[in-house]
Design an enzyme around this catalytic site. Structure first.
Site: not given
Length: 350
Positions: A200-201
């Protein structure tokens, strides 16, 4: 008693931030750990951050903390020291420094207590969020990308995946993280014997997702340490090929960090190559969408002719129309369905 919330208007705060002469550093961090009294912790941390002129968005819950902030450059080391000594659990917590940063990511400090720092919808009392998958560092990520036995899973939203992702990564088609978790289990049953790599980020979502996959019987589970941000930073520092393609969407005024030169998305209005997100300028809409400079000029920053016409109405009439709309149809609704409906975009799932 000190004031523990902001009392100045957004317009004033933004103008003040833009007038600052000192550069700022955008930082994100998270930590899953038990907080006995989230409200008390929030109030104490608010005073620490305010004294250091920190702006940003911070969520606290019994399960931990999640923060995206900006700090004056001259105070970054003091911030780090005070954060690390605030609670033993935060000592040494990884700080993800933004890859592209104009220092204008935030202009106000907002701290909120929530039920969870990531809304996951999990109500299984036997779930152990600490039983996470193994970390992967940058070199290991690249090796896994070349491993035919590995499957990369993107645990971000559709609008994040659209502008950038790892080579051949699977998108979990859902509008929220809580919807993604059960769908990921369902989609990956056919890959149960594969090496599952989640990302994810900044790491907070894929860390919990890795624990959820293990809880559901998947044994070979990894997640990228520090997410896309840390991967790209370390790969560049170590002279490794950066295998993430496109732009990394971020949840602040920047709306994205350029990772590679490739532009893999398209303007939602005319279809030209473009990966610049914006919110519709009509305050009664605020649709998040991709818009090229030419369409931004043509539609005055709006997502449609209807919104363009509404934006031209007197302010009083605009307020009247906004008052009659459901809140779910405004800026907080970033669903793929709303985007497709507003801009007549075919649903990729169909």
């Amino acid at each position: 008693m000190p004031v523990l919330h902001n009392r100045i208007s957004n317009d004033e705060l933004k103008a003040k931030m833009l007038a600052e002469s000192e550069p700022r550093t955008t930082i994100s961090f998270y930590k899953y750990f038990t907080i006995a009294s989230p409200q008390q912790t929030r109030d104490a941390l608010y005073q620490v951050f305010t004294a250091l002129d920190v702006f940003g968005r911070v969520y606290l819950a019994h399960e931990g903390i999640n923060a995206q902030i900006s700090v004056p450059q001259s105070k970054v080391e003091t911030f780090r020291q005070q954060l690390y000594t605030f609670d033993p659990a935060l000592d040494g917590v990884r700080l993800n420094i933004a890859l592209e940063d104009d220092g204008k990511s935030f202009w106000v400090l907002r701290m909120k207590v929530r039920d969870r720092i990531v809304a996951d919808g999990i109500d299984d009392p036997s779930f152990d969020a600490s039983n996470v998958g193994d970390y992967l560092k940058a070199a290991d990520v690249n090796a896994m990308l070349d491993d035919p036995d590995a499957v990369f899973i993107d645990m971000r939203n559709h609008y994040e995946y659209e502008v950038g992702h790892f080579e051949n990564a699977l998108e979990i088609p859902a509008d929220t993280f809580r919807e993604q978790l059960p769908k990921a289990v369902e989609m990956l049953r056919e890959h149960a014997d594969k090496k599952i790599v989640m990302y994810c980020t900044g790491g907070i979502r894929c860390e919990k997702a890795s624990a959820w996959m293990k809880h559901n019987g998947f044994n070979k589970v990894w997640h990228i340490e520090g997410g896309i941000i840390e991967y790209a930073r370390r790969a560049r520092e170590q002279g490794l090929p950066v295998r993430f393609i496109g732009k990394n969407f971020v949840f602040d005024e920047r709306m994205g960090e350029r990772i590679s030169d490739e532009v893999i998305a398209h303007c939602h209005q005319c279809g030209v190559s473009c990966d610049s997100h914006t919110n519709c300028k009509n305050d009664g809409c605020h649709l998040l969408f991709i818009q090229c400079p030419q369409c931004a000029s043509k539609f005055n920053g709006c997502c449609s002719e209807q919104c363009c016409e509404e934006l031209a109405l007197p302010e009083e009439e605009q307020r009247r129309r906004r008052a009659g709309r459901e809140n779910g149809n405004k800026i907080f609704n970033k669903s793929r369905g709303r985007l497709n409906s507003k801009l007549s975009i075919p649903d990729p799932a169909e």
